[in-house]
Design an enzyme around this catalytic site. Structure first.
Site, PDB file in Angstrom:
ATOM      1  N   GLU A   1      46.337  42.459  33.259  1.00 51.10           N
ATOM      2  CA  GLU A   1      45.665  40.946  32.761  1.00 51.10           C
ATOM      3  C   GLU A   1      45.376  40.663  31.197  1.00 51.10           C
ATOM      4  O   GLU A   1      44.477  40.107  30.807  1.00 51.10           O
ATOM      5  CB  GLU A   1      44.502  40.845  33.421  1.00 51.10           C
ATOM      6  CG  GLU A   1      45.137  40.963  35.040  1.00 51.10           C
ATOM      7  CD  GLU A   1      43.033  40.760  36.022  1.00 51.10           C
ATOM      8  OE1 GLU A   1      42.951  40.094  34.662  1.00 51.10           O
ATOM      9  OE2 GLU A   1      43.155  41.017  36.759  1.00 51.10           O
TER      10      GLU A   1
ATOM     11  N   ASP B   1      44.900  39.849  27.383  1.00 48.09           N
ATOM     12  CA  ASP B   1      44.823  38.571  25.702  1.00 48.09           C
ATOM     13  C   ASP B   1      43.154  39.194  25.027  1.00 48.09           C
ATOM     14  O   ASP B   1      42.893  39.478  25.958  1.00 48.09           O
ATOM     15  CB  ASP B   1      44.630  37.644  26.862  1.00 48.09           C
ATOM     16  CG  ASP B   1      43.286  37.369  28.155  1.00 48.09           C
ATOM     17  OD1 ASP B   1      42.598  38.829  27.735  1.00 48.09           O
ATOM     18  OD2 ASP B   1      42.945  36.882  28.954  1.00 48.09           O
TER      19      ASP B   1
ATOM     20  N   GLU C   1      37.725  44.468  41.085  1.00 39.50           N
ATOM     21  CA  GLU C   1      36.892  44.357  40.942  1.00 39.50           C
ATOM     22  C   GLU C   1      35.454  45.124  41.100  1.00 39.50           C
ATOM     23  O   GLU C   1      34.875  44.253  41.323  1.00 39.50           O
ATOM     24  CB  GLU C   1      36.357  43.052  39.614  1.00 39.50           C
ATOM     25  CG  GLU C   1      37.680  42.843  38.888  1.00 39.50           C
ATOM     26  CD  GLU C   1      37.615  41.220  38.545  1.00 39.50           C
ATOM     27  OE1 GLU C   1      36.694  40.887  39.035  1.00 39.50           O
ATOM     28  OE2 GLU C   1      38.359  41.334  38.119  1.00 39.50           O
TER      29      GLU C   1
ATOM     30  N   HIS D   1      40.929  42.641  29.255  1.00 41.10           N
ATOM     31  CA  HIS D   1      40.407  40.838  28.841  1.00 41.10           C
ATOM     32  C   HIS D   1      39.687  41.603  27.591  1.00 41.10           C
ATOM     33  O   HIS D   1      38.557  42.143  27.498  1.00 41.10           O
ATOM     34  CB  HIS D   1      39.999  40.715  28.942  1.00 41.10           C
ATOM     35  CG  HIS D   1      40.799  40.300  30.736  1.00 41.10           C
ATOM     36  ND1 HIS D   1      41.804  39.049  30.879  1.00 41.10           N
ATOM     37  CD2 HIS D   1      40.879  40.119  32.139  1.00 41.10           C
ATOM     38  CE1 HIS D   1      42.142  38.523  31.694  1.00 41.10           C
ATOM     39  NE2 HIS D   1      41.616  39.737  32.462  1.00 41.10           N
TER      40      HIS D   1
ATOM     41  N   ASN E   1      42.843  47.907  40.602  1.00 38.44           N
ATOM     42  CA  ASN E   1      42.833  46.986  39.503  1.00 38.44           C
ATOM     43  C   ASN E   1      41.102  46.251  38.648  1.00 38.44           C
ATOM     44  O   ASN E   1      40.138  45.984  39.878  1.00 38.44           O
ATOM     45  CB  ASN E   1      43.062  45.494  39.250  1.00 38.44           C
ATOM     46  CG  ASN E   1      43.774  44.946  38.452  1.00 38.44           C
ATOM     47  OD1 ASN E   1      44.703  45.162  37.164  1.00 38.44           O
ATOM     48  ND2 ASN E   1      43.353  43.123  38.364  1.00 38.44           N
TER      49      ASN E   1
HETATM   50  O1  9MR Z   1      43.303  33.695  35.405  1.00 38.38           O
HETATM   51  C1  9MR Z   1      42.590  32.881  37.093  1.00 38.38           C
HETATM   52  C2  9MR Z   1      41.636  32.219  36.490  1.00 38.38           C
HETATM   53  O2  9MR Z   1      43.021  30.898  36.416  1.00 38.38           O
HETATM   54  C3  9MR Z   1      40.409  31.524  37.641  1.00 38.38           C
HETATM   55  O3  9MR Z   1      39.877  30.322  37.551  1.00 38.38           O
HETATM   56  C4  9MR Z   1      40.301  32.770  37.719  1.00 38.38           C
HETATM   57  C5  9MR Z   1      39.249  32.859  38.745  1.00 38.38           C
HETATM   58  O4  9MR Z   1      37.525  33.440  38.728  1.00 38.38           O
HETATM   59  O5  9MR Z   1      40.538  34.320  37.351  1.00 38.38           O
HETATM   60  C6  9MR Z   1      41.495  34.119  36.858  1.00 38.38           C
HETATM   61  O6  9MR Z   1      42.518  35.100  36.417  1.00 38.38           O
HETATM   62  C7  9MR Z   1      41.502  36.634  36.985  1.00 38.38           C
HETATM   63  C8  9MR Z   1      41.853  37.081  37.797  1.00 38.38           C
HETATM   64  O7  9MR Z   1      42.475  37.147  39.575  1.00 38.38           O
HETATM   65  C9  9MR Z   1      41.373  39.006  38.292  1.00 38.38           C
HETATM   66  N1  9MR Z   1      40.549  39.597  36.768  1.00 38.38           N
HETATM   67  C10 9MR Z   1      39.613  38.224  35.422  1.00 38.38           C
HETATM   68  C11 9MR Z   1      40.645  37.021  35.473  1.00 38.38           C
HETATM   69  C12 9MR Z   1      40.091  36.318  34.433  1.00 38.38           C
HETATM   70  O8  9MR Z   1      38.791  35.670  35.078  1.00 38.38           O
END
Ligand code: 9MR
Length: 685
Positions: A289, A291, A181, A261, A224
């Site tokens: 990722e 969803d 990101e 997402h 990513n």
């Molecule tokens: O799913 C993850 C969640 O449990 C955490 O609280 C969050 C913190 O920022 O990160 C989520 O996973 C993220 C991933 O690492 C990077 N892309 C976005 C995902 C969803 O926020």
């Protein structure tokens, strides 16, 4: 490759003379090779188009050479509903939070691998690989890093973090999200502000990738991001420009992860185009990722189909198993409900992974192989290079992978004195002829009869394998394919020649060992120059040990119609395996026949398998730069990936082969074999 002499042990056996051989080949009428009952019992399948439907996401994805993964939370592994679904359905795992900086290096220099280890330690035994997530991210970053103000300090902190974490997981992580990101939302197409960007400037991403490559040369390195699925978006374009620039300058990047997402409508219409355009830069692409709010069946099917239709889209990961596991509370975006029941979206994904769903307009079904082939051959690309201690007549039996921006070619070298192995690497085919030849008898592989190499990367073990013949079926391993001195001493796959081979080999030779795995098993093919193709099996978990159940996979009463040099590949984007076997035609020239099957265990259906409709024969090859050979002999396809599943694209095939001056004759081992490259000319996709 066949041999005129047995170097492994004692007696010298003469091979049929070229003339005798030609006469024998002409006398026996070509018959179609048939699978034996032994070959068809194990996993009898019908035609490749109707391959057996798998009942889990992972197994279904594996039929097209892909993985299906999920984010995993270490804290939930004790929940048996969760872990049962995890191990039944998924072949790739991504620690959801456990590898992030705020967990793994909460304070400077103090590393905590315990939560992530809980996930990585259990994966291999369950046939799961691991995506490492993530090394460099502006979020979930401890304040001791985000509050740094000195560029040099941050640079060394960054390098140390990457190196230490990657070292710990060396051989255990298939691919890393090296940088996550880093691009800004909105219309700028630029990097987002972060401590890394602010102190180190644009170059921090390149630095991270270079450090990562040095830390674990075998891991795939991914960039990513989210909201890069729509092709025309400025953010997508910004990432695309970066990857294009990295590839052009040799900055090590292997893959791009599209988080995916999505809102309730699913992917943008251009998602497949985006995946294809990135893949065309020479990187793998992955959905990392996935969803989708409310998990509509159509939205999920469209997402999966976009990946299935792009050969280099190597896998899909959903961001959690059940809706209660999702970070998107209340949106029910996953494939299993709160109790772990399959939702309608699950069926839709399973079906689309099988490639059976009708494509919506604007998308294309995954291509299957055609039933006839045409090729164009370049001139001689690689010739032997004798040195003070090696006098070489022919270079033969090439095996090739493309890794870290280079082709790595292994081949046999032949002379009247016998056979050995050679390695060369180069970044472009135009440099193949000038590459240095490293003779592997100077390494732990040692001198003596070693021939017909096959190279691939074992993702479970994080090791390159070189499989070759020594009289037995042998192999060496190496953590770094670019280091010719890194190969281990030979070990044998079998204690001795399996009985069924001994009983059928006649006066042939046991040659051309070939390994290919699916997500569960590994198979070892070999030939006997006597009309039999053999196949043994072990589990992927046990490999390289435990090869057993040797059967005749294919046979022909005309030994020359099913001679040697077999290759088996997984065709990407469908449910097809391709088998090639070298034959000797009625004109005495070498050529390839082909078969397909829905699984490695067969049964094999002829594809282009006759002299009139061959897979590759001088008669269906044009030679724009001069017809230097009439033999299209022992070689290998350029693969779409380097792992043990041996994926190849379904179109624009390229085949590295051995050919020779049509007028050359005499001692078989002294023939002037050279390597050339075929490119398919009649691709329909
Ligand atoms: O799913 C993850 C969640 O449990 C955490 O609280 C969050 C913190 O920022 O990160 C989520 O996973 C993220 C991933 O690492 C990077 N892309 C976005 C995902 C969803 O926020």
């Amino acid at each position: 490759m066949n041999l005129s002499k047995e170097y492994a042990a004692g007696p010298i056996r003469r091979r049929l003379s070229a003339l005798g051989l030609l006469a024998a080949a002409v006398m026996v009428t070509t018959s179609t090779a048939t699978a034996t009952p032994a070959a068809t019992t194990a996993t009898a399948t019908s035609a490749p188009e109707a391959a057996v439907r798998a009942s889990t996401l992972g197994a279904q994805a594996a039929q097209s050479g892909r993985y299906f993964g999920t984010a995993v939370a270490a804290g939930k592994l004790g929940d048996s509903t969760y872990s049962t679904l995890l191990d039944r359905e998924f072949t790739m795992v991504t620690p959801e939070n456990e590898m992030k900086w705020d967990t793994i290096e909460r304070s400077r220099g103090s590393f905590n691998f315990v939560p992530a280890d809980q996930i990585t330690a259990r994966a291999p035994a369950r046939g799961q690989r691991v995506r490492g997530h993530t090394l460099v991210w502006h979020s979930q970053l401890p304040s001791w890093v985000s509050s740094l103000t000195d560029a040099n300090t941050l640079r060394s902190v960054l390098n140390n973090h990457i190196s230490t974490v990657m070292n710990h997981y060396k051989g255990k992580v298939y691919a890393w999200d090296v940088v996550n990101e880093a691009f800004a939302d909105g219309g700028s197409g630029a990097h987002r502000p972060s401590v890394f960007q602010n102190l180190l400037g644009d170059g921090f991403i390149e630095q991270a990738f270079r450090t990562a490559r040095a830390a674990d040369p075998a891991a795939k390195l991914c960039y990513n991001d989210y909201s890069i699925e729509n092709w025309s978006d400025a953010k997508t374009q910004g990432v695309y420009r970066m990857v294009r620039d990295f590839k052009a300058r040799g900055v090590p990047v292997d893959c791009v992860g599209f988080q995916a997402h999505f809102g309730a409508g699913g992917p943008p219409a251009s998602f497949q185009t985006t995946l294809a355009n990135f893949a065309a830069l020479g990187v793998d692409v992955q959905i990392t990722e996935l969803d989708i709010a409310q998990a509509s069946t159509t939205a999920y099917a469209n997402s999966v189909r976009a990946c299935m239709n792009v050969a280099r889209c190597t896998g899909i990961t959903v961001w959690g198993i059940r809706d209660i596991d999702s970070w998107r509370t209340g949106q029910n975006p996953l494939l299993f409900d709160n109790s772990g029941n399959k939702k309608p979206a699950y069926q839709s994904v399973l079906t689309t992974l099988g490639g059976t769903a009708v494509a919506s307009s604007g998308t294309k079904r995954a291509a299957a192989l055609p039933s006839s082939f045409g090729w164009s051959s370049g001139g001689q690309l690689i010739a032997p290079k004798s040195d003070a201690t090696h006098t070489i007549a022919g270079i033969k039996d090439p095996s090739v992978v493309h890794h870290n921006g280079k082709y790595h070619v292994f081949a046999s070298v032949a002379s009247s004195a016998g056979y050995g192995l050679v390695y060369l690497s180069f970044s472009d085919w135009s440099q193949a002829g000038s590459a240095t030849h490293h003779y592997l008898d100077r390494t732990a592989i040692g001198a003596g009869y070693r021939a017909a190499p096959q190279v691939f990367y074992n993702t479970r073990q994080g090791l390159w394998y070189l499989v070759y013949q020594t009289g037995n079926a042998s192999f060496s391993t190496n953590p770094d394919i670019g280091n010719p001195d890194g190969w281990s001493a030979p070990r044998n796959f079998y204690a001795s020649m399996p009985d069924i081979i001994r009983q059928n080999i006649g006066n042939g030779y046991w040659v051309d060992m070939w390994v290919i795995c699916d997500s569960v098993d590994c198979y070892l093919f070999s030939s006997d120059d006597n009309g039999h193709l053999y196949r043994s099996r072990t589990t992927l978990a046990q490999f390289p040990n435990g090869f057993t159940d040797t059967v005749i996979a294919l046979q022909d009463s005309n030994r020359y119609a099913l001679f040697e040099a077999s290759n088996v590949y997984k065709v990407q984007g469908g449910n097809q395996y391709l088998l090639l076997v070298e034959a000797i035609g009625s004109d005495g020239r070498r050529y390839f026949r082909s078969w397909t099957a829905g699984s490695i265990a067969g049964s094999w259906t002829p594809l282009a398998a006759t002299e009139a409709n061959p897979f590759a024969r001088a008669t269906n090859v044009t030679f724009p730069s001069g017809s230097w050979t009439r033999d299209i002999s022992h070689g290998e396809m350029l693969r779409a990936g380097n792992d043990q599943t041996l994926p190849i694209p379904s179109c624009r095939l390229q085949y590295l082969y051995q050919g020779k001056d049509p007028n050359a004759g005499g001692d078989y081992n002294s023939l002037p074999w050279r390597l050339g490259l075929l490119t398919q000319t009649d691709s329909t996709c």
